[in-house]
Design an enzyme around this catalytic site. Structure first.
Site, mmCIF file in Angstrom:
data_model
loop_
_atom_site.group_PDB
_atom_site.id
_atom_site.type_symbol
_atom_site.label_atom_id
_atom_site.label_comp_id
_atom_site.label_asym_id
_atom_site.label_seq_id
_atom_site.Cartn_x
_atom_site.Cartn_y
_atom_site.Cartn_z
ATOM 1 N N TYR A 5 0.832 -1.207 0.000
ATOM 2 C CA TYR A 5 0.000 0.000 0.000
ATOM 3 C C TYR A 5 0.860 1.247 0.000
ATOM 4 O O TYR A 5 2.064 1.196 0.250
ATOM 5 C CB TYR A 5 -0.939 0.005 1.205
ATOM 6 C CG TYR A 5 -0.272 0.321 2.529
ATOM 7 C CD1 TYR A 5 -0.384 1.587 3.095
ATOM 8 C CD2 TYR A 5 0.461 -0.645 3.216
ATOM 9 C CE1 TYR A 5 0.221 1.878 4.316
ATOM 10 C CE2 TYR A 5 1.072 -0.364 4.423
ATOM 11 C CZ TYR A 5 0.946 0.897 4.970
ATOM 12 O OH TYR A 5 1.550 1.196 6.176
ATOM 13 N N ARG A 15 7.910 4.098 -4.935
ATOM 14 C CA ARG A 15 8.038 3.153 -3.832
ATOM 15 C C ARG A 15 7.020 2.019 -3.958
ATOM 16 O O ARG A 15 7.326 0.857 -3.659
ATOM 17 C CB ARG A 15 7.883 3.869 -2.481
ATOM 18 C CG ARG A 15 8.167 2.961 -1.301
ATOM 19 C CD ARG A 15 8.177 3.704 0.008
ATOM 20 N NE ARG A 15 6.882 4.283 0.325
ATOM 21 C CZ ARG A 15 6.626 4.995 1.432
ATOM 22 N NH1 ARG A 15 7.605 5.233 2.296
ATOM 23 N NH2 ARG A 15 5.438 5.497 1.663
ATOM 24 N N ARG A 18 -7.362 -20.585 -1.746
ATOM 25 C CA ARG A 18 -6.391 -20.407 -0.673
ATOM 26 C C ARG A 18 -5.283 -21.450 -0.745
ATOM 27 O O ARG A 18 -5.505 -22.648 -0.557
ATOM 28 C CB ARG A 18 -7.088 -20.468 0.689
ATOM 29 C CG ARG A 18 -6.191 -19.987 1.837
ATOM 30 C CD ARG A 18 -6.914 -20.028 3.171
ATOM 31 N NE ARG A 18 -6.161 -19.317 4.197
ATOM 32 C CZ ARG A 18 -5.096 -19.813 4.844
ATOM 33 N NH1 ARG A 18 -4.687 -21.041 4.571
ATOM 34 N NH2 ARG A 18 -4.476 -19.090 5.758
ATOM 35 N N HIS A 43 -0.804 -21.228 0.081
ATOM 36 C CA HIS A 43 0.275 -20.318 0.426
ATOM 37 C C HIS A 43 1.126 -19.928 -0.782
ATOM 38 O O HIS A 43 1.549 -18.774 -0.889
ATOM 39 C CB HIS A 43 1.174 -20.936 1.507
ATOM 40 C CG HIS A 43 0.568 -20.920 2.870
ATOM 41 N ND1 HIS A 43 -0.496 -21.716 3.226
ATOM 42 C CD2 HIS A 43 0.866 -20.189 3.976
ATOM 43 C CE1 HIS A 43 -0.829 -21.499 4.485
ATOM 44 N NE2 HIS A 43 -0.007 -20.573 4.971
ATOM 45 N N LYS A 90 6.630 -1.977 1.859
ATOM 46 C CA LYS A 90 5.455 -1.402 2.517
ATOM 47 C C LYS A 90 4.248 -2.346 2.325
ATOM 48 O O LYS A 90 3.361 -2.103 1.509
ATOM 49 C CB LYS A 90 5.150 -0.008 1.972
ATOM 50 C CG LYS A 90 4.242 0.826 2.887
ATOM 51 C CD LYS A 90 4.193 2.270 2.418
ATOM 52 C CE LYS A 90 3.251 3.112 3.272
ATOM 53 N NZ LYS A 90 3.738 3.297 4.645
ATOM 54 N N GLU A 117 12.893 2.392 13.977
ATOM 55 C CA GLU A 117 11.961 3.396 13.465
ATOM 56 C C GLU A 117 10.696 3.329 14.295
ATOM 57 O O GLU A 117 10.587 2.512 15.210
ATOM 58 C CB GLU A 117 11.647 3.175 11.981
ATOM 59 C CG GLU A 117 11.007 1.829 11.658
ATOM 60 C CD GLU A 117 10.771 1.638 10.167
ATOM 61 O OE1 GLU A 117 10.770 2.630 9.427
ATOM 62 O OE2 GLU A 117 10.564 0.480 9.758
ATOM 63 N N LEU A 146 11.641 1.331 6.665
ATOM 64 C CA LEU A 146 10.972 1.763 5.449
ATOM 65 C C LEU A 146 11.609 3.071 4.985
ATOM 66 O O LEU A 146 11.826 3.978 5.790
ATOM 67 C CB LEU A 146 9.480 1.983 5.707
ATOM 68 C CG LEU A 146 8.656 2.420 4.497
ATOM 69 C CD1 LEU A 146 8.524 1.290 3.487
ATOM 70 C CD2 LEU A 146 7.274 2.896 4.935
#
Length: 286
Positions: A33, A52, A100, A102, A149, A182, A207
């Protein structure tokens, strides 16, 4: 009229904006995101945010849902439909909908894209900055790639909740060596007694904040001394100033760490000045 969201090609009332229960974002947190500030109707540092986002997608071997120019148009359309002048726009991409398992889907699936926007009163942030914020320190229990992110944010959620329960705004995450990495949702900075601005170097443990990157431009332009290096929690508690940065907080002075006052318990002059000048260096695109 309520808020409008974009979901996979459609603009919908947010209450009707849904994705499949087999979306890999819901099942595995398999997504990324970006959050971009909106100021006076313009996107702040959009190019850096989209770059990014592209990097995050590549690191997870995930396809982009739209070309950059098309995504930019969607961001603006969501802002227009929600009549956002000041606030933020949120874009989330997941690997898509698949049974579903993995492992990545055997057959290529279309990435899912959700875009929302929210208005924020800039005066509230300015008021908060004038008072300063408190942070707490917690062990860093995140996975080893916070430089991507992703929407896998449960450790960050737990850290922010702990901060809230202790009357603080943010949690600073501490590694096994006692070093500040951070914040749970921000980059961490200090100013030493020698007036040197210090923040953790860019590597896979933090990040690369877009606000952080723009602030580096401002710091260089104003001639402040800067060191990108690790710093300890003890050094932070004895710093002249401390602050955090992020797209929704900008430059936010820290006045206490674990209830220990920083810089006399008041917002520092350098942090306050950097906040006041930030938008002179950030790129705004309408």
């Amino acid at each position: 009229m309520g808020r409008i969201a974009y979901v996979n090609g459609r603009y919908l009332p947010q209450a009707q904006a849904t994705v499949s229960i087999e979306d890999r974002g819901y099942q595995f947190g398999d997504g990324v995101y970006e959050v971009c500030e909106v100021r006076c109707g313009a996107l702040i540092d959009e190019e850096r945010h989209l770059a990014r986002l592209d990097r995050s997608l590549r690191e997870l071997k995930m396809s982009a849902p739209l070309a950059p120019k098309a995504l930019s148009r969607v961001l603006r359309e969501v802002l227009t439909r929600n009549k956002i002048r000041d606030g933020y726009v949120y874009a989330q991409v997941t690997r898509g909908v698949a049974p579903r398992d993995h492992a990545f889907p055997v057959r290529a699936v279309r990435p899912s894209l959700v875009v929302t926007a929210k208005a924020i009163d800039p005066a509230k942030g300015a008021h908060q900055a004038a008072k300063g914020i408190k942070v707490i320190s917690l062990p860093d229990i995140r996975w080893k790639r916070p430089d991507i992110k992703t929407i896998n944010l449960l450790p960050n959620v737990l850290a922010r909740q702990a901060a809230k329960e202790q009357g603080a705004y943010e949690a600073w995450l501490i590694d096994a060596d006692g070093m500040v990495v951070e914040g749970a949702a921000s980059n961490a900075w200090i100013v030493t007694p020698e007036k040197i601005i210090v923040t953790h170097q860019v590597d896979q443990s933090i990040l690369r904040g877009v606000t952080r990157t723009t602030l580096l431009d401002l710091i260089a332009a104003k001639g402040y001394r800067l060191e990108e290096r690790r710093f300890s929690l003890d050094e932070a508690k004895h710093a002249e100033e401390a602050f955090i940065t992020g797209a929704t907080t900008l430059v936010m002075p820290v006045i206490a760490i674990d209830d220990a006052p920083v810089g006399g318990g008041k917002p520092g002059a350098i942090a306050t000045s950097l906040r006041a000048q930030f938008h002179n260096f950030a790129r705004a695109t309408v």
